[in-house]
Write an enzyme that holds these catalytic residues in place. Structure first.
Site, short mmCIF file in Angstrom:
data_model
loop_
_atom_site.label_atom_id
_atom_site.label_comp_id
_atom_site.label_asym_id
_atom_site.label_seq_id
_atom_site.Cartn_x
_atom_site.Cartn_y
_atom_site.Cartn_z
N GLY A 39 -13.41 -2.06 6.79
CA GLY A 39 -14.27 -3.20 6.49
C GLY A 39 -13.53 -4.52 6.63
O GLY A 39 -14.09 -5.52 7.10
N ASP A 40 -12.27 -4.54 6.22
CA ASP A 40 -11.47 -5.76 6.34
C ASP A 40 -11.24 -6.11 7.80
O ASP A 40 -11.26 -7.29 8.18
CB ASP A 40 -10.12 -5.58 5.64
CG ASP A 40 -10.27 -5.30 4.15
OD1 ASP A 40 -11.27 -5.75 3.56
OD2 ASP A 40 -9.39 -4.63 3.59
N ASP A 54 0.83 -1.21 0.00
CA ASP A 54 0.00 0.00 0.00
C ASP A 54 0.86 1.25 0.00
O ASP A 54 1.71 1.45 0.87
CB ASP A 54 -0.91 0.03 1.24
CG ASP A 54 -2.12 -0.87 1.09
OD1 ASP A 54 -2.35 -1.39 -0.01
OD2 ASP A 54 -2.84 -1.03 2.09
#
Length: 292
Positions: A237-238, A12
């Site tokens: 969300g993960d 990332d």
């Protein structure tokens, strides 16, 4: 019990920006950071930190050894992560001052999964173990078929969203995970409401509005989100799904699993990063204990 996760592993690249870029706009970044990410890696790290035994199935390129090392340091078994000659997947993430983001993905090694290798790992799973899946790797459907054959619980996040992929997965999964937008898109594509989907359970994440769980063999459940000031919502969300998977794996009842996951994601958004920002179980329990 154990969790197996056929999932993405990304490098990332975070860019702090004054606002999210508009079409045609060149925008100077205010800062840059690099961290571990990918829906799969994020969920595996979250589940491991929640206290479950997690085996990750994935792939990295020559530039991604540090990603596997970071996952291992968080408690994830990375013996199922293949080394291939394709660059490790990466994501370019722009984050504005309110914590909202825009993400561009390159799939790289995530698309280099091998069915024989997946089968050789899943054959060692026990009935009642869990397989976690997302749409960021190839062979998702085939892995779910194997898991179903071996008696595993299959939790599938339909993201990045494809109505065609989600519809194909419905017969081979136990839990479908969607956000509000994806739920509406799938309903429109199939011509039926999410309540009518032929799947044992549907988990709908709703950001600041909490989450909703629809169960074939139980009442619908709704849990609110905890009010916090977000710094970076990437990976929230993960984090939620990883904690839900871990809690269910540990035999925790669904409503308590959702509350635990909601607390974990509340902590996660108050820190910068994705996998690196996943909270440990004791931190989550302390957070819950401090609530009125």
């Amino acid at each position: 019990m154990s969790i197996f996760n056929l999932g993405s592993i990304n490098i990332d690249n975070f860019y702090a920006v004054s606002h999210l870029p508009r079409p045609g706009e060149t925008l100077a970044a205010l800062g840059h950071d690099i961290g571990l990410g990918g829906k799969g890696a994020n969920q595996s790290v979250a589940a491991a930190l929640a206290g479950s035994q997690v085996f990750h199935i994935g792939a990295i390129g020559p530039d991604g050894a540090w990603c596997a090392d970071s996952m291992k340091a968080a408690g994830v078994d990375v013996s199922g992560v293949a080394r291939v000659q394709v660059p490790t997947a990466h994501a370019n993430i722009c984050v504005d001052p309110e914590g909202e983001n825009v993400i561009v993905l390159f799939s790289g090694a995530n698309s280099c999964q091998d069915l024989q290798r997946i089968e050789s790992i899943l054959v060692g799973a026990k009935k009642g173990d869990t397989l976690v899946l997302q749409n960021e790797t190839n062979l998702t459907f085939e892995a779910a078929q194997l898991a179903q054959e071996y008696g595993l619980r299959v939790i599938y996040s339909a993201a990045p969203f494809s109505a065609e992929a989600a519809a194909k997965m419905l017969p081979v999964i136990d839990m479908l995970v969607l956000n509000d937008v994806e739920a509406d898109q799938l309903s429109c594509a199939l011509g039926q409401s999410v309540e009518e989907l032929d799947v044992p359970s549907v988990l709908i994440t709703r950001g600041a509005q909490g989450a909703r769980l629809l169960q074939r063999n139980g009442p619908p459940l709704q849990v609110p989100a905890f009010a916090v000031t977000p710094v970076d919502t990437t990976g929230a969300g993960d984090c939620f799904i990883g904690y839900v998977a871990a809690a269910l794996d540990q035999g925790i009842k669904p409503e308590q699993a959702l509350i635990l996951a909601s607390a974990a994601s509340a902590i996660q958004v108050t820190q910068k990063g994705t996998a690196d920002a996943m909270p440990a179980r004791d931190e989550v329990e302390a957070f819950l204990s401090a609530r009125p």
